[in-house]
Design a protein around this motif. Structure first.
Motif, mmCIF file in Angstrom:
data_model
loop_
_atom_site.group_PDB
_atom_site.id
_atom_site.type_symbol
_atom_site.label_atom_id
_atom_site.label_comp_id
_atom_site.label_asym_id
_atom_site.label_seq_id
_atom_site.Cartn_x
_atom_site.Cartn_y
_atom_site.Cartn_z
ATOM 1 N N PRO A 640 0.836 -1.203 0.000
ATOM 2 C CA PRO A 640 0.000 0.000 0.000
ATOM 3 C C PRO A 640 0.869 1.251 0.000
ATOM 4 N N PRO A 641 0.349 2.358 -0.507
ATOM 5 C CA PRO A 641 1.145 3.594 -0.556
ATOM 6 C C PRO A 641 1.468 4.152 0.816
ATOM 7 N N ASP A 642 0.783 3.658 1.859
ATOM 8 C CA ASP A 642 1.096 4.104 3.222
ATOM 9 C C ASP A 642 2.517 3.733 3.636
ATOM 10 N N ILE A 643 3.072 2.661 3.040
ATOM 11 C CA ILE A 643 4.444 2.261 3.375
ATOM 12 C C ILE A 643 5.369 3.128 2.532
ATOM 13 N N ALA A 644 5.839 4.203 3.118
ATOM 14 C CA ALA A 644 6.576 5.231 2.375
ATOM 15 C C ALA A 644 7.610 5.862 3.290
ATOM 16 N N GLY A 645 8.412 6.759 2.718
ATOM 17 C CA GLY A 645 9.489 7.361 3.494
ATOM 18 C C GLY A 645 10.488 6.317 3.919
ATOM 19 N N MET A 646 10.972 5.546 2.945
ATOM 20 C CA MET A 646 11.773 4.362 3.237
ATOM 21 C C MET A 646 13.235 4.694 3.524
ATOM 22 N N VAL A 647 13.750 4.065 4.577
ATOM 23 C CA VAL A 647 15.184 3.999 4.877
ATOM 24 C C VAL A 647 15.451 2.529 5.147
ATOM 25 N N GLY A 648 15.992 1.831 4.167
ATOM 26 C CA GLY A 648 15.968 0.376 4.242
ATOM 27 C C GLY A 648 14.519 -0.083 4.218
ATOM 28 N N GLN A 649 14.132 -0.903 5.206
ATOM 29 C CA GLN A 649 12.725 -1.283 5.343
ATOM 30 C C GLN A 649 12.021 -0.496 6.454
ATOM 31 N N TYR A 650 12.713 0.430 7.069
ATOM 32 C CA TYR A 650 12.060 1.384 7.963
ATOM 33 C C TYR A 650 11.188 2.295 7.103
ATOM 34 N N ALA A 651 9.929 2.539 7.544
ATOM 35 C CA ALA A 651 8.984 3.342 6.761
ATOM 36 C C ALA A 651 8.476 4.492 7.613
ATOM 37 N N HIS A 652 9.110 5.657 7.473
ATOM 38 C CA HIS A 652 8.695 6.779 8.319
ATOM 39 C C HIS A 652 7.318 7.308 7.933
ATOM 40 N N GLY A 653 6.874 7.005 6.724
ATOM 41 C CA GLY A 653 5.580 7.505 6.278
ATOM 42 C C GLY A 653 4.397 6.839 6.930
ATOM 43 N N ASN A 654 4.611 5.872 7.796
ATOM 44 C CA ASN A 654 3.492 5.249 8.480
ATOM 45 C C ASN A 654 3.847 4.959 9.933
ATOM 46 N N GLU A 655 2.837 5.036 10.785
ATOM 47 C CA GLU A 655 3.042 5.135 12.222
ATOM 48 C C GLU A 655 3.702 3.942 12.901
ATOM 49 N N PRO A 656 3.534 2.690 12.437
ATOM 50 C CA PRO A 656 4.191 1.597 13.168
ATOM 51 C C PRO A 656 5.699 1.738 13.297
ATOM 52 N N SER A 657 6.316 2.570 12.456
ATOM 53 C CA SER A 657 7.768 2.754 12.539
ATOM 54 C C SER A 657 8.191 3.894 13.461
ATOM 55 N N HIS A 658 7.269 4.697 13.944
ATOM 56 C CA HIS A 658 7.665 5.972 14.519
ATOM 57 C C HIS A 658 8.549 5.880 15.762
ATOM 58 N N HIS A 659 8.423 4.822 16.528
ATOM 59 C CA HIS A 659 9.246 4.710 17.738
ATOM 60 C C HIS A 659 10.545 3.954 17.491
ATOM 61 N N VAL A 660 10.703 3.397 16.300
ATOM 62 C CA VAL A 660 11.710 2.351 16.101
ATOM 63 C C VAL A 660 13.139 2.875 16.225
ATOM 64 N N ALA A 661 13.446 4.056 15.711
ATOM 65 C CA ALA A 661 14.819 4.565 15.816
ATOM 66 C C ALA A 661 15.240 4.747 17.270
ATOM 67 N N TYR A 662 14.273 4.951 18.142
ATOM 68 C CA TYR A 662 14.574 5.154 19.564
ATOM 69 C C TYR A 662 14.872 3.846 20.294
ATOM 70 N N LEU A 663 14.635 2.710 19.649
ATOM 71 C CA LEU A 663 14.864 1.427 20.316
ATOM 72 C C LEU A 663 16.340 1.176 20.599
ATOM 73 N N TYR A 664 17.240 1.863 19.878
ATOM 74 C CA TYR A 664 18.665 1.708 20.174
ATOM 75 C C TYR A 664 18.984 2.085 21.618
#
Length: 818
Positions: A640-664
């Motif tokens: 779907p077009p919601d999966i966007a703003g790609m950095v690798g398979q990280y997708a900033h264009g959709n909310e499930p990714s929003h916390h992920v960079a902070y997991l480090y």
């Protein structure tokens, strides 16, 4: 289950918010704010707001006039069907159908566009005419998968079809918070818009000689299929004298069966008026009509002699409510004063966070984002305190309370609501009580995506639980938590709701029995975590313990042999074929909600240390997280077009990714979080029309930027803790309520200097990579020393990592995947 893509393929607290706008006007007069200021040149921090950010690409934002959290969003409509028309506006469309009074802010499913007004001269045209463009999505710089078929460009040269639609000069289109203007080329009319809380005010300057008219199209509204009109019933129009039109309708689109009523007054008497039903003119002298597709033409003599003003109040209760709202907000015809009042209100609200940056682009991105965080939720109660509830009955609020609508909870629980607990703290009880009220009134139970008194059922989980639990954990008073708990307990324990019986019985939802089952399992686990806190507060200790155990159901969809979450069958076997980039194991339905296994594998927000154990160790988890950002961004054609703003398979264009960079931060490699978060702020938020990596989603996309620019993010909002990222600003002051302020300073910050060297809190060294809400909400100064090289020791010690599952990093309890 209806996902978005499947669906479409002020002053202080605004004078207690329900106070009449004349009070604002008197404040403006008393402050000497009475000189002519209408226009687009803003002062103060408002000058950095670009309301056109996100109106291109797939941001799905509108540029029109509103008040913060206002009921009215008075804005131009350029199209009324299709995914990229979700707000009614796209800057690439090139023509305007008219100006309607309700719009959604950045959603991926849509409705609204109520009470369209279009000024014109010449013959009355009853159809807008075609947009003159193919029925296709626009291209965005952030697109992930190419998608099927051609895409539209931002600079189209469309030739609209015959109708009341008008082309416009883009150079003439200017706006600021609370004000919009444009020149309608085909009609040679300047249109200006401003708004109060529950009413909007239009000013039209005609240039042609002779008569002009206002077309009111009550049949207009968003519709899924361009070939099928907006579904309307119970429409009515009634003329009152020679200057007033009232009416209403029910709309059966996304929010199926919602009510909308309006009252319109015109500054100059109309010489005659014609009502239409199904585009047939009714006999002369007809003053009222009931039907389905209704319209009206209000004719004005010598129309260029002076500007024509139109004021419109709306209500979901009845016509009398719309009239009262109109009179309360706009008692006279002073457009400039109302516009200044809106500007002053926006300036006060935006000034709750005052920042400094040497970058003008950062200033524009920050304040444009902060502006977008105040476009939803939207006020949904009348000036007299009446509102239409989720049972579609009319209710009366206690004195001083307000009702709201437009909660995009699947999105906004992640960053918008945590942000509001900091800089809009006095508004939180009203917003959260509204959710409790909805849960009690609604035949559908706890709110999921409530809109205009109707549960749309859009998206998965029931994340109103998270918003309520967060407010309770942060100590917000004046919220009926006792009323909420039994309703939410019933959802968790008893309701036959979207796979929950499987979840309770098996510990997961089988993907051969239910669509989007992997994502549902993971999100129900987080809702269980939130509800365990509500249960504890209610004294239901056994329920709390059971919900905490059940919140670890994520382990039942985690394959330790592959280190991915993946679909599982009713017989407990892993389903094949499995591609971590894919949408699912079969063509019947997707196994993930607007994501794939790569993104869903990192959805865990609340139990990170136990989860890392399933990978084998924190080091293995960290390597997998590295791989998320560095692997190929390739997506399958059916993504779907919601999966966007790609950095690798990280997708900033959709909310499930929003916390992920902070997991480090949880692996002890906080410096990696700093680098990733800074990179995302630098690349995903240009202050341009195509300036958002995905749908704005009622403030969530922008709230991520605001929080991250401040250097904070709530990975697990219910924990009440904020993880540090990489503060982008030189200086920030956040008004916390009362006399309390949070001051954030950075030393030696700048481009290519994302790394934290050290932190001080109130002048004392601070080695933790996180801080609690209670500490920030008390006020103080947080100081970050920045560098172009990482300090790998900052946040590395177990004692300095964020707690998770209510325990410190060193106290995590290992679990297995069985």
């Amino acid at each position: 289950m209806v996902s978005r893509r499947q669906f479409l393929q002020g002053v202080g607290a605004f004078a207690a918010l329900s106070g009449p706008l004349p009070a604002f006007a008197r404040l403006a007069h008393a402050s000497g704010l009475t000189k002519q200021t209408t226009g687009t040149q803003a002062n103060g921090v408002s000058q950095y707001v670009d309301v056109f950010v996100g109106t291109g690409g797939h941001g799905h934002l509108y540029p029109g006039a509103s008040m913060p959290y206002g009921m009215v969003q008075l804005s131009p409509d350029t199209h009324d069907a299709g995914w990229d028309a979700s707000s009614g506006y796209h800057q690439g469309d090139g023509s305007i159908m008219g100006f309607s009074h309700t719009h959604l802010s950045g959603t991926g499913a849509s409705d609204m566009l109520d009470v369209l007004v279009m000024p014109a001269q010449g013959p009355v045209l009853l159809q807008p005419g075609s947009r003159g463009l193919p029925d296709a999505n626009y291209h965005s710089r952030f697109d992930g998968a190419a998608g099927a078929g051609p895409q539209l460009s931002a600079n189209n040269h469309a030739t609209p079809g015959h109708g009341y639609r008008s082309r416009y000069e883009r150079a003439s289109e200017q706006a600021r918070p609370g004000y919009y203007r444009v020149h309608l080329t085909d009609h040679d009319i300047r249109a200006e818009l401003t708004a109060g809380l529950r009413a909007g005010l239009h000013r039209y300057t005609f240039h042609g000689p002779g008569k002009g008219h206002l077309l009111i199209d009550l049949a207009h509204g968003f519709h899924d299929n361009a070939n099928v009109p907006c579904a309307v019933t119970d429409a009515q129009l009634r003329l009152i004298g020679n200057d007033t039109l009232v009416g209403g309708r029910r709309v059966h689109q996304w929010a199926n069966g919602r009510h909308i009523y309006f009252a319109m007054k015109v500054s100059r008497p109309f010489s005659d008026a014609t009502l239409y039903s199904e585009d047939a003119a009714l006999p002369s002298g007809t003053a009222q009509v009931q039907g389905t597709h209704l319209k009206a033409a209000l004719h004005i003599d010598d129309v260029a002699r002076a500007p024509v003003l139109v004021k419109v109040g709306i209500s979901a209760v009845d016509i009398d409510g719309a009239l009262r709202n109109l009179d309360a907000d706009i008692p006279d015809w002073d457009f400039d004063l109302l516009q200044r009042t809106a500007a002053e209100t926006w300036e006060r609200e935006l000034s709750r966070i005052r920042i400094e940056s040497s970058s003008q682009a950062v200033m524009r991105s920050f304040y444009s984002s902060l502006y977008h965080t105040m476009l939803a939720p939207t006020l949904f109660s009348d000036a007299d305190g009446r509102y239409r509830g989720m049972d579609l009955a009319v209710h009366q609020l206690p004195e001083g309370q307000h009702n709201y609508s437009t909660y995009s909870l699947w999105d906004t629980y992640r960053a918008l609501h945590p942000l509001l607990t900091l800089y809009q703290s006095e508004r939180v009880p009203d917003l959260v009580n509204g959710l409790v009220r909805m849960a009690a009134e609604s035949p559908d139970g706890p709110p999921v995506w409530p809109l205009q008194g109707v549960e749309t059922g859009c998206m998965i989980g029931y994340h109103s639980a998270v918003v309520i639990a967060e407010a309770q954990a942060k100590g917000f008073a004046g919220i009926d938590y006792a009323k909420a708990w039994p309703i939410y307990r019933k959802r968790a324990m008893d309701d036959d709701y979207r796979g929950l019986p499987y979840y309770r019985k098996l510990g997961y939802i089988p993907s051969d029995k239910e669509g989007e089952a992997v994502s549902k399992t993971l999100e129900y686990a987080y809702d269980d975590w939130a509800l365990s806190h509500m249960a504890d507060a209610a004294g239901a200790k056994d329920d709390a313990a059971m919900l905490r155990r059940r919140s670890r159901n994520y382990r039942h969809v985690f394959d330790t042999a592959m280190n991915f979450v993946r679909p599982r069958g009713n017989d407990s076997q892993w389903l094949e074929p499995f591609d971590p980039r894919g949408m699912g194991h079969s063509k019947q339905w997707r196994d993930f909600t607007e994501s794939n296994a790569w993104q869903a594998t990192f959805l865990n927000q609340h139990d990170l240390y136990a989860y890392m154990g399933l990978f084998g160790s924190p080091e293995v988890f960290e390597r997998k997280l590295d791989e998320l950002f560095t692997t190929s961004s390739r997506l399958p054609p059916d993504a779907p077009p919601d999966i966007a703003g790609m950095v690798g398979q990280y997708a900033h264009g959709n909310e499930p990714s929003h916390h992920v960079a902070y997991l480090y931060a949880y692996t002890g490699a906080h410096y990696k979080a700093q680098a990733r978060v800074r990179m995302l702020m630098d690349t995903m938020y240009p202050p341009d029309p195509d300036g958002l990596a995905g749908n704005e989603d009622c403030g969530q996309m922008s709230a991520w930027y605001v929080m991250s620019a401040l250097g904070l993010y709530a990975v697990d909002p219910v924990s009440t803790n904020y993880v540090f990222g990489s503060p982008l600003l030189d200086h920030a002051e956040v008004a916390l309520g009362g006399d309390r302020k949070l001051i954030i300073r950075t030393i030696d910050n700048g481009k290519n200097r994302p790394y934290i060297q050290s932190v001080q809190w109130n002048g004392q060294p601070w080695t933790r990579s996180w801080i609690s809400h209670a500490e920030l909400a008390a006020g103080g100064t947080l100081q970050f020393h920045m560098s172009d090289t990482p300090n790998m020791q900052f946040g590395a010690a177990l004692s300095d990592r964020p707690p998770s599952f209510g325990a410190a990093a060193g106290e995590a309890i290992a679990i297995d995947a069985s």
